[in-house]
Design an enzyme around this catalytic site. Structure first.
Site, PDB file in Angstrom:
ATOM      1  N   TYR A 187     108.783  13.802  78.405  1.00 45.10           N
ATOM      2  CA  TYR A 187     110.179  14.224  78.545  1.00 45.10           C
ATOM      3  C   TYR A 187     110.211  15.736  78.729  1.00 45.10           C
ATOM      4  O   TYR A 187     109.912  16.489  77.814  1.00 45.10           O
ATOM      5  CB  TYR A 187     110.967  13.796  77.305  1.00 45.10           C
ATOM      6  CG  TYR A 187     112.456  14.106  77.321  1.00 45.10           C
ATOM      7  CD1 TYR A 187     113.125  14.475  78.487  1.00 45.10           C
ATOM      8  CD2 TYR A 187     113.210  14.008  76.156  1.00 45.10           C
ATOM      9  CE1 TYR A 187     114.473  14.736  78.498  1.00 45.10           C
ATOM     10  CE2 TYR A 187     114.569  14.270  76.147  1.00 45.10           C
ATOM     11  CZ  TYR A 187     115.199  14.634  77.316  1.00 45.10           C
ATOM     12  OH  TYR A 187     116.549  14.912  77.296  1.00 45.10           O
ATOM     13  N   LYS A 233     110.486  11.610  82.205  1.00 42.33           N
ATOM     14  CA  LYS A 233     111.889  11.959  82.459  1.00 42.33           C
ATOM     15  C   LYS A 233     111.934  13.454  82.693  1.00 42.33           C
ATOM     16  O   LYS A 233     111.516  14.249  81.834  1.00 42.33           O
ATOM     17  CB  LYS A 233     112.805  11.595  81.280  1.00 42.33           C
ATOM     18  CG  LYS A 233     114.248  12.053  81.518  1.00 42.33           C
ATOM     19  CD  LYS A 233     115.168  11.835  80.330  1.00 42.33           C
ATOM     20  CE  LYS A 233     116.562  12.391  80.634  1.00 42.33           C
ATOM     21  NZ  LYS A 233     117.501  12.253  79.482  1.00 42.33           N
ATOM     22  N   ILE A 256     117.924   8.751  84.070  1.00 41.88           N
ATOM     23  CA  ILE A 256     118.356   8.614  82.673  1.00 41.88           C
ATOM     24  C   ILE A 256     119.444   9.665  82.502  1.00 41.88           C
ATOM     25  O   ILE A 256     119.156  10.835  82.275  1.00 41.88           O
ATOM     26  CB  ILE A 256     117.184   8.825  81.701  1.00 41.88           C
ATOM     27  CG1 ILE A 256     116.071   7.811  81.991  1.00 41.88           C
ATOM     28  CG2 ILE A 256     117.666   8.693  80.254  1.00 41.88           C
ATOM     29  CD1 ILE A 256     114.802   8.039  81.171  1.00 41.88           C
TER      30      ILE A 256
END
Length: 284
Positions: free
Chosen positions: A127, A155, A197
């Site tokens: 992330y 992400k 996302i």
């Protein structure tokens, strides 16, 4: 999508509202849900609360909808423990934010992620969210970590399309790259992202799904047009007003978003009215 965590007036997680939200978004085109991410106020939750949130979402989500649980903490011990608890609670994979607070060398960050992935019973997703962590994962580091058998994807909330493109180009085809910036979602898909996302998907899940469907159908101009309709809402619930703004936007659709946890404060009434108008304009 990064599902919000509703809190009641006492500041306690409202699990009934969380189940209702999970049911609502998963019925409107969302492919997977992400409890305990940035928009979930995960850094304001204890280890026990995070595990309980993941369990509620995993129980409420349809069996075919994967749960990607945020398990990252600033240090290895807590992240390993949170990832174990997420696995026990029914998560399908772990989203691990880059270690923050202290400034670490890139080699140290790489070693940390390998230690997490070595220990995890779940696939690990990196992330990259520099605005919160002060850490930027480089394409070279991501490419290196993509070679780990238990590192499944990334992400990227950095917001730079060129960097996202480099993430895509430098990793294997089976390494998933998800966009975290809703304002450039359609462009990210064109650049090779596998999905998104996105904070605004809490409010407009149908729109987020439509952007993706149009891209998959080869209708990128139409995909960008739908994304533009969401841009004002996206700004309001991210860079302008953050989580309190996101929850205000959700209330515009009569969703039980609950309160934001302190030190967050509710948006002013005039701002909430303005956000409600933006949501109305963006609705399908």
């Amino acid at each position: 999508m990064p599902l919000v965590t509703p809190f009641d007036d006492a500041g306690t997680v409202d699990h009934g509202a969380l189940r209702e939200l999970t049911d609502w978004v998963t019925g409107r085109g969302v492919d997977f849900v992400v409890p305990c991410g940035s928009n979930s106020e995960s850094e304001l939750l204890t280890l026990e609360e995070r595990a309980a949130v993941v369990e509620t979402v995993a129980e409420a989500a349809p069996a075919e909808t994967p749960v990607l649980a945020g398990t990252g903490h600033p240090g290895l011990v807590e992240t390993r423990e949170q990832t174990r608890r997420a696995a026990a609670a029914g998560a399908d994979a772990a989203l691990v934010v880059s270690p923050y607070y202290y400034k670490h060398a890139e080699a140290s960050i790489g070693a940390y992620y390998r230690e997490v992935a070595d220990d995890a019973a779940l696939p690990v997703y990196l992330y990259n969210v520099p605005k919160y962590t002060g850490v930027t994962l480089s394409p070279a580091l991501v490419a290196d970590l993509a070679g780990h058998a238990n590192v499944a994807g990334l992400k990227d909330s950095g917001g730079d399309l060129e960097t996202l493109l480099r993430f895509v180009e430098s990793t294997p085809d089976d390494f998933a790259v998800f966009a975290g910036s809703g304002g450039t979602y359609a462009h990210a898909l064109e650049a090779g992202a596998d999905g998104g996302i996105l904070a605004f998907a809490n409010v407009l899940p149908e729109r987020a799904a439509e952007v993706y469907r149009l891209h998959e159908a080869g209708k990128d101009a139409e995909s960008r047009q739908v994304n533009r309709r969401c841009a004002a809402v996206n700004r309001a619930v991210t860079s302008e007003h953050g989580v309190p703004g996101l929850k205000a936007a959700m209330r515009a659709r009569d969703l039980p978003a609950g309160r934001a946890r302190s030190p967050h404060r509710p948006v002013a009434s005039d701002i909430e009215t303005s956000i409600q108008s933006l949501v109305a304009d963006a609705l399908p």
